[in-house]
Design a protein around this motif. Structure first.
Motif, PDB file in Angstrom:
ATOM      1  N   THR B 146      35.971  50.112  50.383  1.00  0.00           N
ATOM      2  CA  THR B 146      35.444  50.695  49.151  1.00  0.00           C
ATOM      3  C   THR B 146      36.465  51.593  48.467  1.00  0.00           C
ATOM      4  O   THR B 146      36.739  51.447  47.270  1.00  0.00           O
ATOM      5  N   VAL B 147      37.030  52.527  49.250  1.00  0.00           N
ATOM      6  CA  VAL B 147      37.980  53.483  48.681  1.00  0.00           C
ATOM      7  C   VAL B 147      39.213  52.755  48.150  1.00  0.00           C
ATOM      8  O   VAL B 147      39.666  52.998  47.024  1.00  0.00           O
ATOM      9  N   ALA B 148      39.736  51.809  48.948  1.00  0.00           N
ATOM     10  CA  ALA B 148      40.910  51.059  48.505  1.00  0.00           C
ATOM     11  C   ALA B 148      40.610  50.304  47.218  1.00  0.00           C
ATOM     12  O   ALA B 148      41.415  50.307  46.275  1.00  0.00           O
ATOM     13  N   GLY B 149      39.422  49.667  47.156  1.00  0.00           N
ATOM     14  CA  GLY B 149      39.050  48.894  45.973  1.00  0.00           C
ATOM     15  C   GLY B 149      38.881  49.769  44.751  1.00  0.00           C
ATOM     16  O   GLY B 149      39.342  49.440  43.648  1.00  0.00           O
ATOM     17  N   ALA B 150      38.209  50.914  44.942  1.00  0.00           N
ATOM     18  CA  ALA B 150      37.936  51.790  43.810  1.00  0.00           C
ATOM     19  C   ALA B 150      39.226  52.397  43.269  1.00  0.00           C
ATOM     20  O   ALA B 150      39.394  52.550  42.058  1.00  0.00           O
ATOM     21  N   ILE B 151      40.153  52.749  44.170  1.00  0.00           N
ATOM     22  CA  ILE B 151      41.421  53.341  43.734  1.00  0.00           C
ATOM     23  C   ILE B 151      42.308  52.284  43.080  1.00  0.00           C
ATOM     24  O   ILE B 151      42.935  52.488  42.042  1.00  0.00           O
ATOM     25  N   THR B 152      42.351  51.123  43.678  1.00  0.00           N
ATOM     26  CA  THR B 152      43.203  50.062  43.149  1.00  0.00           C
ATOM     27  C   THR B 152      42.809  49.632  41.749  1.00  0.00           C
ATOM     28  O   THR B 152      43.655  49.209  40.953  1.00  0.00           O
ATOM     29  N   GLY B 153      41.475  49.770  41.463  1.00  0.00           N
ATOM     30  CA  GLY B 153      41.033  49.363  40.140  1.00  0.00           C
ATOM     31  C   GLY B 153      41.237  47.876  39.939  1.00  0.00           C
ATOM     32  O   GLY B 153      40.696  47.082  40.700  1.00  0.00           O
ATOM     33  N   GLN B 154      42.020  47.515  38.971  1.00  0.00           N
ATOM     34  CA  GLN B 154      42.158  46.109  38.638  1.00  0.00           C
ATOM     35  C   GLN B 154      43.209  45.379  39.479  1.00  0.00           C
ATOM     36  O   GLN B 154      43.128  44.163  39.629  1.00  0.00           O
ATOM     37  N   ALA B 155      44.217  46.098  39.972  1.00  0.00           N
ATOM     38  CA  ALA B 155      45.370  45.432  40.576  1.00  0.00           C
ATOM     39  C   ALA B 155      45.071  44.847  41.946  1.00  0.00           C
ATOM     40  O   ALA B 155      45.063  45.543  42.947  1.00  0.00           O
ATOM     41  N   LEU B 156      44.802  43.552  42.013  1.00  0.00           N
ATOM     42  CA  LEU B 156      44.589  42.875  43.280  1.00  0.00           C
ATOM     43  C   LEU B 156      45.891  42.212  43.709  1.00  0.00           C
ATOM     44  O   LEU B 156      46.381  41.296  43.057  1.00  0.00           O
ATOM     45  N   ALA B 157      46.457  42.691  44.819  1.00  0.00           N
ATOM     46  CA  ALA B 157      47.732  42.155  45.261  1.00  0.00           C
ATOM     47  C   ALA B 157      47.563  40.828  45.995  1.00  0.00           C
ATOM     48  O   ALA B 157      48.451  40.012  46.030  1.00  0.00           O
ATOM     49  N   PHE B 158      46.375  40.617  46.591  1.00  0.00           N
ATOM     50  CA  PHE B 158      46.183  39.475  47.470  1.00  0.00           C
ATOM     51  C   PHE B 158      44.947  38.700  47.018  1.00  0.00           C
ATOM     52  O   PHE B 158      43.912  39.280  46.695  1.00  0.00           O
ATOM     53  N   ASP B 159      45.070  37.385  46.945  1.00  0.00           N
ATOM     54  CA  ASP B 159      43.944  36.570  46.514  1.00  0.00           C
ATOM     55  C   ASP B 159      42.945  36.402  47.663  1.00  0.00           C
ATOM     56  O   ASP B 159      43.191  35.677  48.616  1.00  0.00           O
ATOM     57  N   THR B 160      41.819  37.106  47.558  1.00  0.00           N
ATOM     58  CA  THR B 160      40.836  37.064  48.643  1.00  0.00           C
ATOM     59  C   THR B 160      39.764  36.003  48.409  1.00  0.00           C
ATOM     60  O   THR B 160      38.793  35.940  49.156  1.00  0.00           O
ATOM     61  N   THR B 161      39.950  35.157  47.391  1.00  0.00           N
ATOM     62  CA  THR B 161      38.954  34.137  47.107  1.00  0.00           C
ATOM     63  C   THR B 161      38.608  33.335  48.363  1.00  0.00           C
ATOM     64  O   THR B 161      39.503  32.794  49.014  1.00  0.00           O
ATOM     65  N   GLY B 162      37.336  33.302  48.671  1.00  0.00           N
ATOM     66  CA  GLY B 162      36.895  32.520  49.816  1.00  0.00           C
ATOM     67  C   GLY B 162      36.872  33.284  51.121  1.00  0.00           C
ATOM     68  O   GLY B 162      36.347  32.814  52.118  1.00  0.00           O
ATOM     69  N   MET B 163      37.446  34.510  51.122  1.00  0.00           N
ATOM     70  CA  MET B 163      37.496  35.270  52.365  1.00  0.00           C
ATOM     71  C   MET B 163      36.104  35.708  52.823  1.00  0.00           C
ATOM     72  O   MET B 163      35.870  35.939  54.016  1.00  0.00           O
ATOM     73  N   ASP B 164      35.172  35.792  51.867  1.00  0.00           N
ATOM     74  CA  ASP B 164      33.818  36.199  52.247  1.00  0.00           C
ATOM     75  C   ASP B 164      33.152  35.164  53.154  1.00  0.00           C
ATOM     76  O   ASP B 164      32.125  35.440  53.763  1.00  0.00           O
TER      77      ASP B 164
END
Lengths: 108, 229
Positions: B146-164
């Motif tokens: 949560t904290v990492a996501g909220a701080i990172t905001g828009q910048a996703l360094a790694f494509d997590t598509t499908g990781m769920d």
């Protein structure tokens, strides 16, 4: 806004805690009853089965790719688990295959 | 007898799939929440205090739609009512120190429940301590994400598509374990029928709570007829 956000978080926290603590508050004295034991045995298989179905709820089997990525990843996961019984390997392989199928676009 | 390795490592191994699922999911929640325009600390506060993924994702949508406090409260209660069913099967197993028990109850999520009811604690260890480590690690993973996501905001360094899918795979593995242990097709077939029927009748949005309620009702009916055997 932050005042109401505090209230939202508090209300959500209270509702969540209530749902989690309810059986411990209201059923504590009945833990030895036959029907509580029966539910204790019967609930886990029911919940895990329903969680699998719930996870797959969004899969469209009436349009391409007909749920094939999910099916393939599940076959790999369950197959590896039946063969080796190592949960981490089964899950990592299934998830890895699924991510590849989703990101590479081979099935799009 | 002491376990050969600290209980922490056993718990970490048992729940690593959940951690691998919770970090990106928590990250996604943090990202979504940040888009509402609040400081990242609010996302962290919600994950720390509420710790219920489905309800938190729902709340982001409700907040964005300007829903009121009562609406959000009722939605959370309905969505999380399933947790009450989990506790029923843990009443007898969680006879431990009140503070430990309070944390176990507060940390009781779908995934934590699935792991602790499907995997056994290592021999010679206290089961509730194993459960505490598993639950606490999952809590830490959700909040870290949560904290990492909220701080990172828009910048996703790694494509997590499908990781769920890790969560789906985890439940599938746990299902295999349950089938091996229970050796009785009835509860699985009942849940399968109830799950597919509610999915068809009520749709993906509401299926979980309704199918759990229906299954438990049918389970109780059958149990009474068999005199709870």
């Amino acid at each position: 806004m932050s005042g109401s956000l505090t209230a939202v978080i508090l209300v959500m926290a209270a509702a969540t805690v209530l749902s989690r603590v309810a059986p411990f508050l209201f059923l504590g004295r009945h833990a030895e009853r036959p029907w509580v034991r029966y539910l204790g045995r019967g609930v886990p298989p029911v919940i895990v089965t329903l969680l699998v179905i719930y996870c797959l709820r969004g899969v469209r089997i009436d349009a391409w790719p007909y749920g094939l990525p999910e099916l393939g990843a599940l076959v790999v996961t369950v197959g590896l688990h039946l063969a080796w019984g190592n949960a981490l390997i089964s899950i990592a392989a299934g998830t890895g295959l699924y991510m590849f199928l989703q990101q590479s676009g081979v099935l799009s | 007898m002491r376990p050969s390795r600290p209980l922490f490592f056993h718990a970490l191994k048992a729940t690593l799939p959940v951690i691998v699922g919770y970090v990106p999911l928590g990250f996604a929640f943090g990202l979504l929440f940040a888009e509402l325009g609040h400081h990242w600390a609010w996302a962290m506060a919600m994950s720390l205090a509420v710790y219920a993924g489905a309800a938190q994702f729902l709340a982001v949508g409700l907040l964005a739609a300007g829903a009121g406090l009562v609406d959000i409260g009722i939605a959370t209660l309905i969505l999380n009512a399933r947790h009450a069913f989990f506790g029923v099967s843990l009443l007898e197993r969680w006879r431990t120190h009140p503070i430990k028990k309070a944390f176990l109850i507060f940390w009781l999520t779908d995934e934590t429940y699935a792991v602790i009811t499907s995997l056994k604690a290592p021999e010679g260890t206290r089961e509730t301590d194993f459960h505490l480590w598993v639950a606490g690690l999952n809590y830490a993973a959700w909040n870290t994400g949560t904290v990492a996501g909220a701080i990172t905001g828009q910048a996703l360094a790694f494509d997590t598509t499908g990781m769920d899918f890790a969560l789906t795979a985890l439940f599938a593995v746990l299902l295999v374990e349950q089938i091996r242990e229970v050796r009785q097709p009835f509860p699985f077939l009942l849940a399968l029928a109830a799950g597919l029927a509610t999915l068809a009748l009520f749709g993906a949005e509401h299926m979980l709570l309704i199918s759990i309620g229906l299954s438990l009702y049918l389970l109780m009916l059958t149990g009474r007829r068999r005199a709870w055997r």
